[in-house]
Write a protein that holds these residues in place. Structure first.
Motif, PDB file in Angstrom:
ATOM      1  N   PHE A 151       6.715  -9.410   9.950  1.00  0.00           N
ATOM      2  CA  PHE A 151       6.992  -9.828   8.581  1.00  0.00           C
ATOM      3  C   PHE A 151       6.234  -8.935   7.601  1.00  0.00           C
ATOM      4  CE2 PHE A 151       5.772 -12.629   4.968  1.00  0.00           C
ATOM      5  CZ  PHE A 151       7.032 -12.747   4.403  1.00  0.00           C
ATOM      6  N   ILE A 152       4.980  -8.633   7.945  1.00  0.00           N
ATOM      7  CA  ILE A 152       4.146  -7.770   7.120  1.00  0.00           C
ATOM      8  C   ILE A 152       3.522  -6.705   8.018  1.00  0.00           C
ATOM      9  CG2 ILE A 152       2.052  -7.630   5.719  1.00  0.00           C
ATOM     10  CD1 ILE A 152       2.609 -10.495   4.817  1.00  0.00           C
ATOM     11  N   PHE A 153       3.548  -5.479   7.542  1.00  0.00           N
ATOM     12  CA  PHE A 153       2.877  -4.380   8.228  1.00  0.00           C
ATOM     13  C   PHE A 153       2.183  -3.555   7.166  1.00  0.00           C
ATOM     14  CE2 PHE A 153       2.830   0.031   9.802  1.00  0.00           C
ATOM     15  CZ  PHE A 153       2.046  -0.157  10.930  1.00  0.00           C
ATOM     16  N   ASP A 154       0.879  -3.624   7.118  1.00  0.00           N
ATOM     17  CA  ASP A 154       0.112  -2.944   6.091  1.00  0.00           C
ATOM     18  C   ASP A 154      -0.983  -2.138   6.764  1.00  0.00           C
ATOM     19  OD1 ASP A 154      -0.769  -2.170   3.607  1.00  0.00           O
ATOM     20  OD2 ASP A 154      -1.771  -4.062   3.151  1.00  0.00           O
ATOM     21  N   THR A 155      -1.071  -0.869   6.422  1.00  0.00           N
ATOM     22  CA  THR A 155      -2.124  -0.017   6.959  1.00  0.00           C
ATOM     23  C   THR A 155      -2.675   0.851   5.840  1.00  0.00           C
ATOM     24  OG1 THR A 155      -0.695   1.854   7.489  1.00  0.00           O
ATOM     25  CG2 THR A 155      -0.940   0.175   9.190  1.00  0.00           C
ATOM     26  N   ARG A 195      -0.748   3.658   2.499  1.00  0.00           N
ATOM     27  CA  ARG A 195      -1.025   3.493   1.073  1.00  0.00           C
ATOM     28  C   ARG A 195      -1.153   4.853   0.389  1.00  0.00           C
ATOM     29  NH1 ARG A 195      -4.983  -1.698   0.655  1.00  0.00           N
ATOM     30  NH2 ARG A 195      -3.634  -3.066   1.859  1.00  0.00           N
ATOM     31  N   PHE A 196      -1.072   4.823  -0.926  1.00  0.00           N
ATOM     32  CA  PHE A 196      -1.255   6.051  -1.685  1.00  0.00           C
ATOM     33  C   PHE A 196      -2.669   6.564  -1.493  1.00  0.00           C
ATOM     34  CE2 PHE A 196       2.215   4.097  -4.191  1.00  0.00           C
ATOM     35  CZ  PHE A 196       3.129   5.132  -4.096  1.00  0.00           C
ATOM     36  N   PRO A 197      -2.846   7.875  -1.453  1.00  0.00           N
ATOM     37  CA  PRO A 197      -4.199   8.420  -1.317  1.00  0.00           C
ATOM     38  C   PRO A 197      -5.033   8.099  -2.554  1.00  0.00           C
ATOM     39  CG  PRO A 197      -2.601  10.181  -1.641  1.00  0.00           C
ATOM     40  CD  PRO A 197      -1.825   8.907  -1.532  1.00  0.00           C
ATOM     41  N   HIS A 198      -6.349   7.985  -2.338  1.00  0.00           N
ATOM     42  CA  HIS A 198      -7.252   7.758  -3.458  1.00  0.00           C
ATOM     43  C   HIS A 198      -7.322   9.005  -4.318  1.00  0.00           C
ATOM     44  CE1 HIS A 198      -8.687   4.563  -0.698  1.00  0.00           C
ATOM     45  NE2 HIS A 198      -8.805   3.922  -1.846  1.00  0.00           N
ATOM     46  N   ILE A 199      -7.378   8.810  -5.605  1.00  0.00           N
ATOM     47  CA  ILE A 199      -7.466   9.931  -6.530  1.00  0.00           C
ATOM     48  C   ILE A 199      -8.924  10.309  -6.715  1.00  0.00           C
ATOM     49  CG2 ILE A 199      -7.053  10.664  -8.904  1.00  0.00           C
ATOM     50  CD1 ILE A 199      -4.639   8.752  -8.925  1.00  0.00           C
ATOM     51  N   SER A 200      -9.201  11.583  -6.590  1.00  0.00           N
ATOM     52  CA  SER A 200     -10.544  12.105  -6.806  1.00  0.00           C
ATOM     53  C   SER A 200     -10.541  12.943  -8.071  1.00  0.00           C
ATOM     54  CB  SER A 200     -10.979  12.963  -5.617  1.00  0.00           C
ATOM     55  OG  SER A 200     -12.218  13.548  -5.878  1.00  0.00           O
ATOM     56  N   LEU A 201     -11.429  12.628  -8.989  1.00  0.00           N
ATOM     57  CA  LEU A 201     -11.472  13.343 -10.261  1.00  0.00           C
ATOM     58  C   LEU A 201     -12.499  14.468 -10.235  1.00  0.00           C
ATOM     59  CD1 LEU A 201     -11.230  10.253 -12.621  1.00  0.00           C
ATOM     60  CD2 LEU A 201      -9.401  11.767 -11.888  1.00  0.00           C
TER      61      LEU A 201
END
Length: 92
Positions: free
Chosen positions: A77-81, A85-91
């Motif tokens: 029903f749910i598959f989350d990893t 997900r979107f990559p973290h933004i590094s400034l």
């Protein structure tokens, strides 16, 4: 899925072909995850498919399929990893 308690030469000879097939499915985004326990007794695969029959058809193509026991297919029903997900933004 359960793997055999011991691996004979025929099983070992199929491993490279099996890994190539799994890698192909990963590249095609048919397989999302593939894991084998550290004691090499169990494995888990997350497969994208329309229904149980489609997933089973993929699993039955595994070169090592004839050696696998207790193959269970569960619809998620749910598959989350973190990887999905979107990559973290590094400034930096």
């Amino acid at each position: 899925m359960l793997l055999p308690e011991s691996f004979d030469d025929d099983f070992i000879d199929l491993i490279p072909r099996h890994r190539d097939f799994i890698n192909q499915l990963l590249n095609e985004k048919i397989v999302e995850t593939y894991a084998i326990s550290s004691d090499r007794s169990r494995g888990w695969v997350t497969i994208n498919g329309d229904d149980e029959a489609a997933v089973r058809a993929v699993v039955e193509q595994f070169p090592l399929y004839q050696y696998l026991h207790g193959v269970e297919i569960d619809e998620l029903f749910i598959f989350d990893t973190l990887a999905s997900r979107f990559p973290h933004i590094s400034l930096n």
